[in-house]
Design a protein around this motif. Structure first.
Motif, PDB file in Angstrom:
ATOM      1  N   GLN A 500       0.715  -1.401  -0.150  1.00 59.04           N
ATOM      2  CA  GLN A 500       0.104  -0.113  -0.132  1.00 59.04           C
ATOM      3  C   GLN A 500       0.788   1.380   0.035  1.00 59.04           C
ATOM      4  N   PHE A 501       0.736   1.981  -0.886  1.00 56.63           N
ATOM      5  CA  PHE A 501       1.439   3.177  -1.043  1.00 56.63           C
ATOM      6  C   PHE A 501       0.831   4.481  -0.982  1.00 56.63           C
ATOM      7  N   VAL A 502       1.281   5.657  -0.156  1.00 54.79           N
ATOM      8  CA  VAL A 502       0.542   6.896   0.045  1.00 54.79           C
ATOM      9  C   VAL A 502       1.460   7.811   0.173  1.00 54.79           C
ATOM     10  N   ALA A 503       1.135   8.970  -0.700  1.00 61.37           N
ATOM     11  CA  ALA A 503       2.061  10.260  -0.828  1.00 61.37           C
ATOM     12  C   ALA A 503       1.837  11.102   0.413  1.00 61.37           C
ATOM     13  N   LEU A 504       2.379  11.566   1.287  1.00 58.25           N
ATOM     14  CA  LEU A 504       2.148  12.325   2.462  1.00 58.25           C
ATOM     15  C   LEU A 504       1.834  13.669   1.951  1.00 58.25           C
ATOM     16  N   ARG A 505       2.409  13.912   0.961  1.00 59.02           N
ATOM     17  CA  ARG A 505       2.122  15.684   0.303  1.00 59.02           C
ATOM     18  C   ARG A 505       0.387  15.604   0.105  1.00 59.02           C
ATOM     19  N   ASP A 506      -0.042  14.410  -0.545  1.00 58.90           N
ATOM     20  CA  ASP A 506      -1.289  14.487  -0.541  1.00 58.90           C
ATOM     21  C   ASP A 506      -2.361  14.856   0.554  1.00 58.90           C
ATOM     22  N   ILE A 507      -1.719  14.160   1.541  1.00 61.05           N
ATOM     23  CA  ILE A 507      -2.698  14.412   2.904  1.00 61.05           C
ATOM     24  C   ILE A 507      -2.363  15.775   3.423  1.00 61.05           C
ATOM     25  N   ILE A 508      -1.082  16.050   3.374  1.00 60.69           N
ATOM     26  CA  ILE A 508      -0.872  17.458   3.976  1.00 60.69           C
ATOM     27  C   ILE A 508      -1.583  18.602   3.076  1.00 60.69           C
ATOM     28  N   GLY A 509      -1.716  18.298   1.884  1.00 55.85           N
ATOM     29  CA  GLY A 509      -2.107  19.177   1.163  1.00 55.85           C
ATOM     30  C   GLY A 509      -3.683  19.490   1.463  1.00 55.85           C
ATOM     31  N   LYS A 510      -4.468  18.602   2.266  1.00 49.86           N
ATOM     32  CA  LYS A 510      -5.829  18.655   2.595  1.00 49.86           C
ATOM     33  C   LYS A 510      -5.937  19.256   4.000  1.00 49.86           C
ATOM     34  N   PHE A 511      -4.836  19.020   5.001  1.00 52.19           N
ATOM     35  CA  PHE A 511      -5.203  19.471   6.215  1.00 52.19           C
ATOM     36  C   PHE A 511      -3.920  20.640   6.581  1.00 52.19           C
ATOM     37  N   GLY A 512      -3.113  20.819   5.619  1.00 50.48           N
ATOM     38  CA  GLY A 512      -2.273  22.140   6.181  1.00 50.48           C
ATOM     39  C   GLY A 512      -1.659  21.849   7.233  1.00 50.48           C
ATOM     40  N   ASN A 513      -1.694  22.830   8.336  1.00 51.32           N
ATOM     41  CA  ASN A 513      -0.724  22.861   9.429  1.00 51.32           C
ATOM     42  C   ASN A 513      -1.522  21.869  10.640  1.00 51.32           C
ATOM     43  N   ASP A 514      -2.634  21.340  10.425  1.00 48.54           N
ATOM     44  CA  ASP A 514      -3.366  20.630  11.248  1.00 48.54           C
ATOM     45  C   ASP A 514      -2.759  19.318  11.403  1.00 48.54           C
ATOM     46  N   HIS A 515      -1.521  19.227  12.475  1.00 47.65           N
ATOM     47  CA  HIS A 515      -0.801  17.952  12.331  1.00 47.65           C
ATOM     48  C   HIS A 515      -1.470  16.669  12.859  1.00 47.65           C
ATOM     49  N   ALA A 516      -2.367  16.968  13.956  1.00 49.73           N
ATOM     50  CA  ALA A 516      -3.129  15.977  14.268  1.00 49.73           C
ATOM     51  C   ALA A 516      -4.303  15.274  13.393  1.00 49.73           C
ATOM     52  N   ALA A 517      -4.860  16.176  12.549  1.00 49.86           N
ATOM     53  CA  ALA A 517      -5.772  15.692  11.533  1.00 49.86           C
ATOM     54  C   ALA A 517      -4.904  14.930  10.381  1.00 49.86           C
ATOM     55  N   THR A 518      -3.708  15.563  10.449  1.00 43.07           N
ATOM     56  CA  THR A 518      -2.855  14.911   9.046  1.00 43.07           C
ATOM     57  C   THR A 518      -2.381  13.481   9.456  1.00 43.07           C
ATOM     58  N   ARG A 519      -1.884  13.339  10.750  1.00 49.80           N
ATOM     59  CA  ARG A 519      -1.413  12.041  11.390  1.00 49.80           C
ATOM     60  C   ARG A 519      -2.701  10.923  11.183  1.00 49.80           C
ATOM     61  N   ALA A 520      -3.953  11.498  11.579  1.00 57.34           N
ATOM     62  CA  ALA A 520      -4.985  10.484  11.719  1.00 57.34           C
ATOM     63  C   ALA A 520      -5.488  10.198  10.432  1.00 57.34           C
ATOM     64  N   ALA A 521      -5.460  11.076   9.392  1.00 54.67           N
ATOM     65  CA  ALA A 521      -5.725  10.752   8.025  1.00 54.67           C
ATOM     66  C   ALA A 521      -4.642   9.790   7.342  1.00 54.67           C
ATOM     67  N   LEU A 522      -3.444   9.967   7.631  1.00 55.07           N
ATOM     68  CA  LEU A 522      -2.384   9.047   7.086  1.00 55.07           C
ATOM     69  C   LEU A 522      -2.580   7.670   7.707  1.00 55.07           C
ATOM     70  N   GLY A 523      -2.772   7.451   9.014  1.00 57.95           N
ATOM     71  CA  GLY A 523      -2.922   6.181   9.533  1.00 57.95           C
ATOM     72  C   GLY A 523      -4.207   5.485   9.156  1.00 57.95           C
ATOM     73  N   LYS A 524      -5.182   6.187   8.641  1.00 60.66           N
ATOM     74  CA  LYS A 524      -6.543   5.658   8.390  1.00 60.66           C
ATOM     75  C   LYS A 524      -6.172   5.316   6.663  1.00 60.66           C
ATOM     76  N   GLN A 525      -5.519   5.998   6.162  1.00 59.38           N
ATOM     77  CA  GLN A 525      -5.542   5.522   4.546  1.00 59.38           C
ATOM     78  C   GLN A 525      -4.574   4.602   4.242  1.00 59.38           C
ATOM     79  N   VAL A 526      -3.396   4.463   5.031  1.00 61.64           N
ATOM     80  CA  VAL A 526      -2.428   3.554   4.693  1.00 61.64           C
ATOM     81  C   VAL A 526      -2.957   2.011   5.477  1.00 61.64           C
ATOM     82  N   LEU A 527      -3.568   2.185   6.603  1.00 64.42           N
ATOM     83  CA  LEU A 527      -3.889   0.915   7.279  1.00 64.42           C
ATOM     84  C   LEU A 527      -5.244   0.242   6.852  1.00 64.42           C
ATOM     85  N   ALA A 528      -5.757   0.686   6.029  1.00 64.49           N
ATOM     86  CA  ALA A 528      -7.402   0.400   5.531  1.00 64.49           C
ATOM     87  C   ALA A 528      -7.053  -0.988   5.033  1.00 64.49           C
ATOM     88  N   GLU A 529      -6.088  -1.477   4.289  1.00 71.08           N
ATOM     89  CA  GLU A 529      -6.008  -2.388   3.559  1.00 71.08           C
ATOM     90  C   GLU A 529      -5.561  -3.789   4.513  1.00 71.08           C
TER      91      GLU A 529
END
Length: 547
Positions: A500-529
């Protein structure tokens, strides 16, 4: 009940929690406490605790077993924090808890820890009110978790007797059978099935009965089971003809060898008094089991462990760590993209590893003492003990490695994948599953060797997560992710998709400086499979949860 999402989408699973407590403190003067329990979940957006359910009140009891079940949605790819609080009822249970009730203790955990507890039983010490600590014992909360929806395995059991003891003076026995399971606290038995009474027979044949395996086992295949045969009497206590104990795991094994299973019935009193006593007849068990596919929760609750390994890219293209623009930047109290990825995924996975000791690897750097390029080294530079304690241990080893190594290159993955695959190859008993997180900033230089390593690893209990950091070209990473087409090497197709591949820049682009939201979204996306990939491996290997 699991919502069957499309490939790559998270699965929504509803679980049911059954709660009890042990050795609660007593806050009533003239009687015992009247406890009830409230479960709160932390809202990821507001960070506030939200009540999701409460039990009934049990009067005068310091070891309550509540009947009210709490249901909630379980999502593997998220860290779902729970706050479990026990109160002594004093007023209206629907009013503000603290205002109307006295506090008996509190525990904080995640639903992941509860789900992953072996055989569905989770225990944790309650933090007690100040100045009320008990001597020589702890207050405990106990939670049993069960996935809601259809049970995954059912059975049909037919019992018959042969040569039973005669108990009636003027005729034969009137036998019936009881099947019981041992209680979770090892105190007493619970009747699960009772047959009809067969009149005047020493060789009875009872009607078949069916049920779900979990009703007998409680998801523990070695839970003791007791079979008893009694002589029914209308006017007095029923007489025990004989009994024996076994468990579901042994019954299934016996049935594979010989079906029906012939088990001698033993009467303890007759055995003690009568010399040469053999048995009081035989109970024949004809067992038919209907096995279906198990779920991710089933595997976790029968003891499957997830083993997490992280591998960090130390190539020069990341930039000088002393530069604030570097992907490895060491700005105080600020996460770089590598630490963001480690925290996002590691904080979720560590709930599923019992000892929380994780290997941490690096590649692409010149390392001491010879300053030669290494495509695989341990971040703590201790080959005898390469494990880091929890996510904090990984982060500490990562920071120490940054101070010791010289960033260099190239970006090679094959050594790292093959290293973890060797461990996965050793543990193919259905009890272990490995997750490798690779964090990298650029294109793969050993693409052919990496493709071969992944194809070979696709037959093993292993999933690979690749997180791309920075703004480089990640087209080769997306090629390795088999969502759109099966990965091949030299004409050999991967047995299953494990990348499973995810580019972190795609997630940062959605949440900007909201680091907590970025971490939650990254974990959700890469662990879904991961749940799907684990189940695919188990099914491919025809691994049963009863192993």
């Amino acid at each position: 009940m699991a919502a069957k999402g499309k490939k790559g989408e998270p699965l929504s699973i509803m679980v049911e929690l059954t709660l009890s407590a042990k050795d609660l403190i007593n806050r009533d003067v003239t009687s015992k406490s009247d406890p009830f329990c409230v479960i709160f979940a932390r809202d990821r957006k507001t960070n506030e605790l939200v009540e999701i359910g409460k039990t009934e009140v049990i009067k005068d009891n310091l070891n309550p077993k509540w009947e009210t079940k709490i249901t909630m949605e379980y999502r593997f790819e998220e860290r779902q924090e729970l706050n479990i609080t026990v109160y002594d009822f004093d007023g209206d249970v629907n009013k503000k808890h603290k205002a109307e009730s006295e506090y008996l203790g509190n525990a904080v955990c995640t639903i992941g820890e509860i789900v992953a507890a072996p055989f569905s039983k989770f225990e944790r010490k309650l933090e007690l009110p100040k100045n009320l600590a008990q001597k020589n014992k702890d207050s405990m909360i106990v939670i049993y978790c069960e996935e809601m929806g259809d049970n995954k395995e059912s059975f049909q059991m037919t019992l018959s007797g042969k040569g039973l003891d005669k108990k009636d003076l003027l005729g034969k026995s009137d036998p019936y059978a009881i099947v019981s399971k041992k209680n979770d606290d090892d105190e007493g038995w619970t009747e699960v099935f009772t047959t009809e009474v067969v009149k005047k027979s020493l060789d009875p044949e009872w009607r078949p009965f069916t049920g779900h395996t979990v009703k007998l086992t409680g998801r523990n295949p070695t839970r003791p089971l007791r079979f008893q045969v009694f002589d029914h009497d209308k006017h007095s206590k029923h007489d025990l003809i004989g009994e024996f104990e076994t468990n579901w795991e042994d019954l299934c094994r016996f049935a594979r060898q010989s079906n029906p299973i012939a088990m001698p019935l033993i009467n303890p009193k007759k055995k003690e008094k009568k010399k040469g006593y053999e048995n009081s007849g035989v109970l024949n068990i004809n067992l038919q089991v209907d096995e279906t596919n198990y779920t991710f929760v089933d595997y976790l609750q029968t003891g499957v462990q997830l083993h997490f390994t992280v591998a960090v890219d130390f190539t020069a293209s990341n930039g000088n760590p002393n530069d604030a623009k570097s992907l490895h930047s060491r700005v105080a109290d600020q996460d770089n993209q590598y630490t963001t990825a480690i925290k996002s995924i590691g904080s979720i996975i560590e709930d599923y590893d019992f000892d929380k000791h994780f290997p941490a690897l690096g590649f692409g750097a010149k390392i001491p003492p010879d300053t030669e390029v290494s495509h695989l080294f341990f971040l703590n530079f201790d080959p005898q003990n390469p494990f880091c304690k929890g996510v904090e241990g990984i982060l500490e080893a990562y920071q120490q490695a940054l101070r010791k190594v010289r960033l260099y290159g190239p970006t090679n993955f094959a050594n790292t994948i093959s290293h973890v695959a060797e461990f996965a190859k050793t543990y193919q008993d259905g009890r272990h599953y490995f997750i490798l997180l690779i964090i990298t900033d650029g294109m793969i230089c050993d693409l052919d060797a990496t493709r071969e390593a992944i194809v070979l690893a696709s037959k093993l209990p292993l999933s690979i997560i690749i997180v791309g950091v920075g703004s480089e070209d990640f087209s080769s990473m997306e090629f390795l992710d088999g969502d759109k087409r099966a990965l091949k090497h030299n004409g050999i197709e991967a047995a299953r998709d494990i990348v499973q591949f995810v580019a972190l820049r795609d997630i940062i682009g959605k949440f900007g400086n909201d680091h907590a939201a970025t971490r939650a979204a990254l974990g959700k996306q890469v662990l879904a499979e991961i749940p799907r990939q684990l189940c695919e491996f188990m099914h491919m290997r025809k691994t049963s949860t009863n192993l």
